[in-house]
Design a protein around this motif. Structure first.
Motif: not given
Lengths: 327, 292
Positions: A124, A126-128, A130, A237, A239-240, A243-246, A258, A262, B223, B248
């Protein structure tokens, strides 16, 4: 004659069996795309609003988007992050392909290496994102600990505060997730090359490097173009991870197109119209890229089609002849 | 192989020593890359069993510790609910997989077996839309679903999977190679209906292709972050990737161990899938591209 009649009578099932696909595509893909385009010309903003009011100046949103420094930055960020991930990705993937397909000097454990190189791709994103955020934590984090343990740095580094460092990490994550995928595709491409070419090269005494540059690489041209364009479409594209890293930070350094779209539409003042205009710009870029891919792939398919037609014509002529002789 | 040995003998030790060095170098690079692939996940799984204090002392440990249960308790006491996320993701991904596999095969069957006028244009169309990202229609999709009152429902996440162009393309290539049209003809002679032929004869033949597509659509759906993120606003509807984004938040700022545990839980099912099915997954990647 009999066969043709038969296929006509079953033709309606071709339509019937395609109905689910077509209906769902029209409702869930085509309609939302047109809807998005329409919203790009309206004043639709604010949570919970759905009414459609066209603007007096139909291109106001597009003008505003092009004047928005964050949007311009998001476009250049997307390009930079993609380039910085793609160049090392294709180089490493080609290198590994050359090594793994070298017929003289076989590496052992290829299965295990492939297994490990591809592994991050399936996890995932998103998991990576974070996870890497935690790995690069400051002042105490795994990466900082590792660098100090190896004596590379003397004091902890604040990785996530500096724009270029953050962008480099996002590029690295993309590289890390995708080089194994690219390698497998390139290796499949090599497997598709006529083995007799390699054999004759071997007999002629070509070295590993010579074989790679003069046989493998030219024959991989089409597949490499495919990898290039699909990677560009994927990069568009992105995004994940950003978006979730920073969340696009620090100071918009990892803001991709992207993420920009959003954030425009689903946070702050819910500017659906501006986001829709930006989406349409992205759509146009995607169409151009797919068009390019079609153009690259066209030769082969056309040649194949022509061959098939020719063969069919010959077959028909032969059949007619045979039929004639019987009568 | 034999030939190589001869060359080595003829040209003496120079070549074989050179190739020996080159080979060692290749192994070193491969092993380094392998370590980079494993290490982040290894640290994640190990830190999931370690306490916040331990992680603060030393953020890397190659061995597990004993705080798994206490991390679990902290995790469970806050908004992150891995069981709920797991169930939601399972529902969505299973639905998506079933829709993609069945209807893509049906569409591919229509393209392969029947000779209808729109066949070629339809196939060209599928190729054309295959690469257009779903994200570009996100705003319109959200507004449309909002009007239908379908936000916070799993239906808009599952139903679009019925039209999966890339899966149709893959299935078509497979059927072209694996489905003898004589079988279809002889079934017709036996008086079987077209739907019956598809469900009873074609489906079993296409099982390998269906399995490959099932893995990829399941993982892809598991995912997926973008669409669920714009549609689902209620926490009890969150899928795993949205659930993970909660980690987070500020409430987990100092709970290092539980953050790593939460992350581990979200990818654990994927690790299991990958360990069991990696052979088919890697094969599928190779197959999809050569023909694509």
């Amino acid at each position: 004659m009999k066969r043709r009649k038969k296929s006509v009578s079953y033709a309606k099932y071709g339509y019937i069996f395609s109905i689910p696909f077509v209906v769902v595509f029209l409702i869930f893909s085509l309609y939302p795309t047109i809807y998005t385009a329409v919203i790009g010309f309206t004043d639709l903003k604010g949570l919970g609003r759905t009414d459609i009011n066209f603007l007096e100046d139909p291109f106001l949103n597009f003008k505003a988007i092009f004047k928005n420094p964050s949007f311009i930055k998001s476009l250049s960020n997307t390009a930079i992050i993609w380039l910085m991930n793609f160049i090392p990705q294709i180089v490493i993937a080609l290198l590994l392909t050359a090594w793994f397909t070298n017929r003289r000097n076989k590496l052992k454990g290829q299965g295990a290496f492939k297994f490990l190189f591809y592994m991050p791709n399936i996890m995932t994103a998103a998991t990576i994102a974070i996870l890497f955020n935690s790995l690069f934590a400051y002042p105490k984090g795994p990466v900082n600990d590792l660098l100090m343990m190896l004596g590379i740095s003397e004091k902890p580094i604040e990785f996530l505060r500096e724009g270029w460092t953050a962008r480099n990490i996002v590029s690295f994550i993309q590289f890390w997730m995708w080089y194994g995928h690219t390698m497998i595709i390139l290796m499949a491409g090599v497997a598709g090359i006529d083995p007799t070419i390699f054999e004759s090269a071997e007999i002629d005494g070509a070295s590993g490097a010579q074989t790679f540059f003069h046989i493998t690489l030219p024959n991989l041209r089409t597949i490499m173009l495919y990898v290039l364009v699909t990677s560009m479409l994927g990069g568009l594209q992105m995004f994940d991870i950003p978006k979730l890293f920073l969340n696009g930070g620090p100071d918009n350094a990892t803001l991709t197109t992207s993420v920009f779209i959003y954030n425009q539409a689903f946070s702050g003042s819910y500017m659906y119209n501006r986001a829709a205009a930006a989406s349409m710009i992205m759509f146009i870029i995607a169409v151009v890229l797919s068009g390019l891919l079609f153009y690259f792939m066209r030769d082969e398919d056309e040649v194949k089609l022509k061959k098939e037609k020719k063969r069919a014509r010959k077959e028909q002529a032969r059949r007619a002849k045979e039929g004639g002789s019987v009568v | 192989m034999k030939y190589n040995d001869d060359v080595g003998v003829r040209y003496g030790n120079n070549i074989s020593r050179g190739s020996y060095v080159a080979k060692t170098l290749k192994y070193i690079v491969c092993i380094l890359l392998a370590i980079i692939s494993i290490l982040p996940f290894w640290i994640m799984f190990m830190n999931a069993t370690r306490g916040t204090y331990e992680i603060q002392q030393n953020a890397i440990s190659l061995l597990p510790s004993t705080h798994l249960l206490s991390n679990m308790k902290v995790l469970h006491g806050k908004s992150f609910n891995p069981v709920r996320g797991f169930i939601n993701s399972l529902i969505v991904s299973t639905g998506v997989t079933a829709c993609t596999v069945y209807f893509s095969l049906l569409t591919a069957y229509a393209l392969v077996v029947y000779d209808w006028r729109m066949r070629q244009p339809f196939f060209t169309f599928i190729m054309a839309v295959m690469l257009i990202p779903a994200q570009v229609s996100g705003i319109g999709f959200y507004q449309f679903m909002y009007k239908l009152n379908w936000t916070n429902s799993f239906l808009p996440l599952i139903l679009p999977a019925i039209a999966a162009p890339a899966a149709v393309f893959f299935m078509r290539q497979y059927l072209l190679g694996a489905l003898p049209l004589d079988i279809v003809d002889s079934a017709r002679i036996d008086g079987a209906g077209e739907f019956h032929i598809f469900n009873r004869i074609v489906l079993p033949i296409a099982k390998p292709a269906m399995a490959t597509q099932a893995i990829f659509s399941f993982v892809g759906s598991w995912n997926n972050l973008f669409t669920p993120l714009i549609l689902l606003t209620k926490q009890d509807k969150y899928t795993m990737p949205i659930m993970v984004s909660l980690l987070r938040g500020d409430i987990y700022k100092t709970e290092y161990g539980s953050v790593y545990l939460g992350l581990s839980l979200t990818v654990l099912p994927l690790f299991i899938i990958y360990f069991v099915l990696s052979k088919y997954i890697i094969q599928g990647v190779a197959l999809g591209s050569v023909k694509g």
